[in-house]
Design a protein around this motif. Structure first.
Motif, PDB file in Angstrom:
ATOM      1  N   ILE A  22       0.844  -1.197   0.000  1.00 49.82           N
ATOM      2  CA  ILE A  22       0.000   0.000   0.000  1.00 49.82           C
ATOM      3  C   ILE A  22       0.877   1.243   0.000  1.00 49.82           C
ATOM      4  O   ILE A  22       0.629   2.202  -0.741  1.00 49.82           O
ATOM      5  CB  ILE A  22      -0.947  -0.010   1.218  1.00 49.82           C
ATOM      6  N   ARG A  38      -4.049  -0.317  -5.661  1.00 47.34           N
ATOM      7  CA  ARG A  38      -4.713   0.906  -6.138  1.00 47.34           C
ATOM      8  C   ARG A  38      -6.158   0.937  -5.651  1.00 47.34           C
ATOM      9  O   ARG A  38      -6.942   0.035  -5.949  1.00 47.34           O
ATOM     10  CB  ARG A  38      -4.662   0.941  -7.674  1.00 47.34           C
ATOM     11  N   LYS A  39      -6.500   1.993  -4.913  1.00 47.47           N
ATOM     12  CA  LYS A  39      -7.852   2.138  -4.385  1.00 47.47           C
ATOM     13  C   LYS A  39      -8.612   3.209  -5.170  1.00 47.47           C
ATOM     14  O   LYS A  39      -8.111   4.318  -5.354  1.00 47.47           O
ATOM     15  CB  LYS A  39      -7.804   2.503  -2.903  1.00 47.47           C
ATOM     16  N   SER A  40      -9.796   2.850  -5.629  1.00 46.37           N
ATOM     17  CA  SER A  40     -10.629   3.771  -6.405  1.00 46.37           C
ATOM     18  C   SER A  40     -11.893   4.099  -5.614  1.00 46.37           C
ATOM     19  O   SER A  40     -12.515   3.200  -5.025  1.00 46.37           O
ATOM     20  CB  SER A  40     -11.020   3.145  -7.748  1.00 46.37           C
ATOM     21  N   TYR A  41     -12.242   5.371  -5.623  1.00 51.18           N
ATOM     22  CA  TYR A  41     -13.396   5.843  -4.871  1.00 51.18           C
ATOM     23  C   TYR A  41     -14.444   6.431  -5.812  1.00 51.18           C
ATOM     24  O   TYR A  41     -14.106   6.960  -6.876  1.00 51.18           O
ATOM     25  CB  TYR A  41     -12.977   6.946  -3.890  1.00 51.18           C
ATOM     26  N   HIS A  48      -8.945   8.403  -8.002  1.00 46.58           N
ATOM     27  CA  HIS A  48      -7.842   7.488  -7.735  1.00 46.58           C
ATOM     28  C   HIS A  48      -6.814   8.236  -6.892  1.00 46.58           C
ATOM     29  O   HIS A  48      -6.339   9.307  -7.291  1.00 46.58           O
ATOM     30  CB  HIS A  48      -7.182   6.996  -9.023  1.00 46.58           C
ATOM     31  N   SER A  55     -15.143   3.717  -1.128  1.00 45.50           N
ATOM     32  CA  SER A  55     -14.000   3.009  -1.709  1.00 45.50           C
ATOM     33  C   SER A  55     -14.557   1.754  -2.374  1.00 45.50           C
ATOM     34  O   SER A  55     -14.739   0.727  -1.732  1.00 45.50           O
ATOM     35  CB  SER A  55     -12.993   2.643  -0.612  1.00 45.50           C
ATOM     36  N   LYS A  74     -13.498   0.063  -5.291  1.00 41.77           N
ATOM     37  CA  LYS A  74     -12.695  -0.846  -6.113  1.00 41.77           C
ATOM     38  C   LYS A  74     -11.241  -0.855  -5.622  1.00 41.77           C
ATOM     39  O   LYS A  74     -10.667   0.196  -5.341  1.00 41.77           O
ATOM     40  CB  LYS A  74     -12.751  -0.409  -7.584  1.00 41.77           C
ATOM     41  N   THR A  75     -10.671  -2.063  -5.532  1.00 39.00           N
ATOM     42  CA  THR A  75      -9.271  -2.217  -5.140  1.00 39.00           C
ATOM     43  C   THR A  75      -8.581  -3.108  -6.162  1.00 39.00           C
ATOM     44  O   THR A  75      -9.042  -4.217  -6.443  1.00 39.00           O
ATOM     45  CB  THR A  75      -9.148  -2.847  -3.734  1.00 39.00           C
ATOM     46  N   THR A 133      -8.789  -7.537  -9.372  1.00 40.12           N
ATOM     47  CA  THR A 133      -9.566  -6.388  -8.921  1.00 40.12           C
ATOM     48  C   THR A 133     -10.735  -6.870  -8.072  1.00 40.12           C
ATOM     49  O   THR A 133     -11.466  -7.772  -8.465  1.00 40.12           O
ATOM     50  CB  THR A 133     -10.106  -5.569 -10.109  1.00 40.12           C
ATOM     51  N   ARG A 140     -14.198  -5.490  -6.351  1.00 39.66           N
ATOM     52  CA  ARG A 140     -15.074  -4.326  -6.480  1.00 39.66           C
ATOM     53  C   ARG A 140     -16.446  -4.622  -5.892  1.00 39.66           C
ATOM     54  O   ARG A 140     -16.872  -5.781  -5.790  1.00 39.66           O
ATOM     55  CB  ARG A 140     -15.207  -3.901  -7.941  1.00 39.66           C
TER      56      ARG A 140
END
Length: 301
Positions: free
Chosen positions: A149, A155-158, A218, A262, A264-265, A283, A285
């Protein structure tokens, strides 16, 4: 009740250190639990300095079994990690020991019922933010995830709902953020000052309806309140965010928590992933985000 069987790699650790690290308890909370006979080793009370031995059976009766904790919403699990969907309005964990219901408590309660050892928290999500929270099943996996991390290989997507139409619809926010710890508030400063840090967020507007933008963000850095603060500074505060947005607007929309998830990772590493290399390219999600369905019905995420 939670139970652990001490493994070879855990032998030699002090009882107090083991539980304070594993549960995120403060020392005062641990001592109270010990005084009230809620901590037992092999069925009896031991001193805080007791050195754990391989095979010891450690039990905690701290949780109130009269009020069972809700089960966690597990969206992915294997032998090394757990990914759960943390709802808004729930702490990821509580280092003070004052709260008995956190996401970590719910996960560990379920694992205890299965006869498995407690999980290790890897990161946190703000109390009023929802979404994917990662936990490790072993200490060595926790350390590895923590490093990945920090190296931005996870990668974390919000998704968030912001006021107004963002222009351009795709871009990058880069600011100097300064955190006032006393106020628990973050400020954008014009130039670097003592204690400030660079914050970088990439964004893309996914939809615009009735004065609201659905924005995917992102994080390229991981600063406190980064998305909330940067979006507000750009003129697009998050709906429901009283700290950085408009209370009047939020009350009008009947939203009392920031609409930020948050969702998607993505794991992006190869050999450096070590025992977790099998996750590279994967991924995780969420299949649905309630506020997207509420304000942007029909938009695919």
């Amino acid at each position: 009740m939670e139970e652990w069987t001490i493994r070879a790699g855990e032998a030699g650790k002090r009882l107090d250190a083991f539980l304070m690290e594993r549960k995120g308890w403060s020392r005062s909370f641990f001592m109270k639990a010990l005084r009230t006979k809620k901590i037992k080793v092999n069925g009896k009370r031991e001193e805080p300095s007791y050195r754990l031995k391989e095979g010891d059976r450690l039990r905690s009766f701290v949780l109130d079994e009269k009020r069972p904790l809700p089960p966690p919403d597990i969206i992915y699990e294997d032998d090394h990690i757990l990914a759960v969907n943390k709802p808004a309005g729930l702490l990821s964990l509580d280092v003070t020991g004052k709260t008995k219901d956190t996401m970590l408590d719910r996960v560990n309660c379920l694992l205890a019922e299965r006869g498995e050892t407690a999980a290790f928290p890897v990161h946190r999500i703000d109390f009023n933010t929802s979404g994917i929270l990662l936990l490790a099943k072993k200490r060595e996996d926790r350390d590895l995830l923590d490093r990945l991390i920090r190296e931005r290989k996870i990668r974390k997507s919000y998704l968030c709902v912001a006021e107004g139409r963002m222009t351009p619809p795709k871009g990058r926010l880069e600011d100097q953020l300064f955190k006032d710890a006393r106020k628990n508030r973050v400020y954008v400063v014009d130039h670097p000052v003592k204690g400030s840090k660079t914050a970088v967020t990439e964004y893309e507007v996914k939809s615009f309806r009735q004065g609201l933008s659905l924005v995917e963000c992102h994080l390229l850095t991981g600063r406190t309140h980064q998305i909330r603060c940067q979006m507000a500074h750009a003129g697009h505060p998050l709906l429901g965010d009283d700290k950085y947005g408009s209370k009047e607007w939020n009350r009008d929309k009947k939203e009392r928590r920031q609409l930020l998830c948050s969702y998607k990772t993505t794991f992006d590493f190869a050999e450096e992933g070590g025992a977790l290399s099998y996750l590279s390219g994967k991924t995780i999600r969420l299949s649905r985000v309630p506020f997207v369905e509420k304000y942007f019905k029909g938009v695919m995420i």
